[in-house]
Design a protein around this motif. Structure first.
Motif: not given
Lengths: 462, 416
Positions: A77-104
């Motif tokens: 899933d992570y790769c699927r999001f990030h391998q698209v080249p057209g995303r802005s840095n902000k978009e990527r950051k927002v996605h990452d913050e959401k992505f990383i929310r999981m249990d320890t």
């Protein structure tokens, strides 16, 4: 992926080429090539083995052991999001913050899986999240979150910065401590009491109750039991901050609980220490006034907390109830009359010493103990420091125990001195730290020599 | 206590180090009480950053100082393996023998990045520092720097930052020339320095202080320059040589991309005999920021003009005018704009920002010049320091008259 890569892959994208990946549990899945190639490890595998690798079910690329199917889907899933080249840095950051929310637990697995796939951005992301979890928390909280075993001995916890691993005494201490703990547990089960949170204090009590016995009774009683101490005297001289400090606390604890109790510790045949034989189970009720007892309990708790927190390098504001448990064995073993003195010293501090206006007042008190020259307690700025000095270091010098934030309540009654030498400096109320320091240093030097002489005096007594 | 397995202790060391480096040093060391496996996990960290937050705060400075010293000594003693980064930034420590010992320890453990920001007080850098030949970054603040005679420079040093350092000029020059890989140089808070910089790989230069003379002797790769030049009151000191300072300073930096000058920098550049044209064209120069330019002095305006006209790719220009003197110099030179640069074009200039404009002739002519030569100009932002409303109004009216070559140019007038 660079644009060149995309250009190359583009025609293949038309055909939607897939790569087959196999996890260690045997399950094989099909993944779009460009997504899978985002992971360096898969990329290398494909390039190394030629484009035939992973192109069909039979020759699927096998993934490292730490990548289980759940993690694999997350990573994809992570790769699927990030391998698209057209995303802005902000978009990527927002996605990452959401992505990383999981249990320890999953976070740790994710970090591990990403690391084995060499996906550095994801490793950094999960490490950052884990660091955020860890920072600012107390050790107990961290242990709970990560299910870490609490398998350090209390001594090690107290002095994490000392390398105790190779010290034979410490091994001994640990063993004794473990044994004592077991005994206490059993005893508690018999008594049917809740033991867990009290076990350490108890062991302290029981291991050192003989000190109290000595406190109360004539000191000589205890001394007489240590006839075979002559050889050990030298080793006893090697004092650890640890021991002496524990000493102090234990003794206070002792006084708090069982004055006059006698405990039976198994005597140690081992060379270095001979146990104080009479240690036993701690919590003997000695008929002390309960109010006083409570006050002393609080005192000890406080003392212990300060002790613990300062040695664990925690900040002054930390007031977590770090469970203070002392490896009482050590103290018992090293018990000499000298430590008895410390005991009586603390005792006096707590009981019989009136300390008005604690803040900002520097006081020096000589405590004199029957068979030793001097004892010093100097309190500097009563709300922050207590120095108990005068215990010998390895060379016979001074050892300093800075105990931060010790708070001593006012006790009632005047201190009792006996045999105070004529040239003492008594109860010097000195508002300037400097003068105190100077005088202190003077005495410190005298003390060093006197302690040495004391010990040599004491030795023949056994 | 449940049966749950340990989640984290068995992760590979690289991940754990990744996590530990993201914690503050205090938190990282506190992990040593978590369990037996964690006891020494922190001890192989290669980056150690210390400041007074590592110890408990206290109102008593001496307490904090002692604790900090003890903490750092303790950490260094328990540390295993190489230490690559050592940062110490605290004003609580000034001049202590402990620091010498730490530096000795570091010099034996392959230190690569050393940052020492101490409090006021002349801490003399010990000689062991000069044997740390693997240093790639050195930053010293409030120290005394005295290299031994046999010192040949740090052969791997890439970044040098000296702030308020007591050092002899020859030492600095030889230090700079002894670091062939030097890319970033920052010298600040110096007095009366006469400096000749020869650093073939230097890319970023930052100077701040009272320099008598700076000569960029061999800095072909410079990309960004920022100079804050203070001067003695006695300007006569400067007018000794006949070399045009502009050429002397900026003559050998063809790759320059950003130039920033404060205080008397422009004045410094204007000293000397003007040879007319500059020897080189700054093809890469995109940003020029010159502050405190005295528009009353024709020479300074000339410097500004020359720089602007020799930078065909200039994109952003920020100029601030210094306040007018009580006795204004002669304003005879406003025709120089028209004389030499009639058909000149600044093809890339997009933003111009002029601050503290007082409305004197030269300033206005300069703005007119810019507006008349920049086909892609987008905004000219003018801020005035005039307090008199009428004078301001006059200036605005005057500015609005100027013809604009760029159809999109906006003249923005901001209140100060």
């Amino acid at each position: 992926m660079s644009e060149a890569d995309m250009a190359i892959i583009k025609p293949e994208m038309m055909m939607k080429s897939y790569i087959w990946l196999e996890t260690t549990d045997g399950s094989i899945q099909q993944v779009e090539q460009e997504i899978a190639m985002y992971c360096p490890m898969i990329c290398h595998e494909v390039l190394q083995k030629g484009l035939g690798a992973g192109s069909s079910k039979n020759c699927a690329i096998s993934l490292p052991q730490r990548v289980n199917p759940a993690m694999l889907s997350l990573i994809l899933d992570y790769c699927r999001f990030h391998q698209v080249p057209g995303r802005s840095n902000k978009e990527r950051k927002v996605h990452d913050e959401k992505f990383i929310r999981m249990d320890t637990k999953r976070l740790c697995e994710l970090a591990s899986a990403a690391d084995s796939l060499q996906l550095k951005p994801l490793v950094d992301l999960s490490s950052r999240a884990l660091a955020r979890i860890i920072e600012g928390k107390t050790p107990e909280e961290i242990r709970e979150i990560f299910h870490l075993p609490d398998d350090l001995t209390e001594e090690e916890k107290l002095e994490p910065l000392k390398n105790l691993m190779d010290d034979p005494r410490i091994r001994l201490l640990n063993r004794l401590y473990a044994k004592k703990r077991k005994e206490l547990k059993e005893r508690e089960k018999l008594k049917g009491k809740e033991v867990e949170e009290r076990v350490d204090e108890r062991s302290v009590d029981d291991l050192l109750s003989f000190i109290n016995g000595k406190d109360h009774k004539v000191v000589k009683t205890s001394k007489s039991k240590k006839k075979n101490r002559k050889r050990k005297e030298h080793k006893n001289k090697v004092s650890h901050n640890l021991h002496s400090k524990q000493q102090g606390v234990q003794i206070v604890d002792e006084t708090a609980s069982s004055l006059g109790g006698v405990s039976n510790l198994p005597s140690m045949e081992e060379d270095i220490f001979s146990l104080k034989t009479d240690s036993e189970d701690g919590y003997v009720d000695d008929g002390m006034d309960p109010v006083l007892k409570e006050m002393l309990d609080r005192e000890v708790e406080d003392f212990a907390r300060r002790l613990n927190s300062s040695w664990v390098l925690s900040s002054g504001q930390e007031r977590q109830p770090v469970h203070f448990s002392i490896n009482g064995n050590g103290a018992t073993r090293r018990l000499t009359a000298f430590q008895v003195m410390l005991g009586s010293l603390i005792l006096l501090m707590v009981f019989g010493w009136q300390v008005p206006e604690f803040c900002g007042v520097t006081r020096k008190v000589i405590m004199h103990s029957p068979s030793s020259p001097h004892w010093w307690i100097s309190t500097v700025k009563g709300n922050s420091r207590v120095r108990i000095s005068g215990l010998t270091g390895t060379e016979g010098g001074d050892e300093w125990f800075d105990l931060f934030n010790i708070i001593l309540d006012e006790a009632s009654g005047l201190p009792k001195f006996d045999n105070v030498p004529a040239n003492r400096e008594e109860l010097v109320r000195d508002d300037s730290t400097q003068a105190a320091e100077r005088a202190y240093n003077r005495v410190e030097r005298a003390l060093t020599s006197s302690i040495l002489s004391f010990l040599t005096l004491v030795a023949p007594m056994y | 206590m449940g049966e749950s397995p340990d989640l984290i202790s068995d992760l590979p060391q690289s991940i754990l180090e990744n996590i530990l480096t993201r914690l503050s040093l205090r938190d990282a060391i506190r992990t040593s009480v978590l369990s037996t496996k964690w006891r020494y996990k922190w001890s192989t960290l290669t980056d150690l950053m210390f400041d007074e937050k590592c110890v408990a705060p206290s109102t008593d400075r001496a307490v904090v100082e002692t604790n900090l010293v003890r903490f750092i000594t303790g950490v260094l003693l328990l540390h295993q393996g190489p230490i690559h980064k050592f940062h110490l930034s605290t004003s609580f420590l000034q001049c202590r023998p402990d620091i010498d010992q730490w530096l000795l320890f570091l010099s034996r453990n392959g230190i690569k990045e050393l940052v020492l920001e101490l409090g006021e007080g002349e801490f003399r850098v010990p000689s062991c520092l000069f044997s740390c030949l693997k240093l790639t970054r050195l930053e010293l603040c409030h120290c005394e720097f005295d290299p031994p005679k046999s010192f040949n420079g740090f052969s791997s040093l890439k970044s040098l930052n000296l702030h308020q350092i007591l050092v002899s000029p020859e030492a600095i020059e030889s230090l700079i020339s002894g670091c062939p890989l030097l890319e970033f140089l920052s010298l600040s808070y110096f007095d009366s320095l006469v400096l000749s910089i020869s650093a073939p790989n230097l890319m970023y230069l930052y100077l701040d202080g009272e320099f008598k003379d700076i000569f960029l002797e061999n800095t072909p790769k410079l990309v960004a320059i920022s100079v804050s030049m203070y001067m003695h009151e006695d300007v006569a000191d400067f007018e000794q040589s006949s070399d045009y300072n502009l050429v002397k300073f900026l003559g050998g930096v063809p790759l320059l991309e950003k130039l920033v000058g404060y205080i008397y920098f422009t004045k410094y550049l204007s000293i000397g005999d003007d040879p007319g044209r500059l020897p080189i064209t700054y093809i890469h120069l995109k940003t020029i920021e010159l502050y405190q330019v005295s528009f009353e002095d024709a020479n300074e305006v000339l410097v500004l003009l020359r720089l602007v006209t020799h930078s065909p790719n200039l994109k952003e220009l920020k100029v601030s005018a210094s306040p007018i003197q009580l006795f204004p110099l002669e304003e005879e030179s406003f025709d120089l704009f028209e004389r030499d640069y009639l058909d000149y074009k600044l093809p890339r200039l997009e933003t111009v920002r002029m601050t503290d404009v007082s409305g004197i002739r030269n300033e206005l002519e300069f703005i007119r010049f810019l507006m008349g030569t920049s086909p892609v100009l987008e905004a000219v932002v003018v801020t005035s320091s005039l307090s008199d409303k009428d004078a301001r109004m006059e200036m605005v009216v005057e500015l609005l008259r100027f013809p604009r070559v760029s159809p999109r140019a906006q003249l923005l007038f901001l209140q100060d």
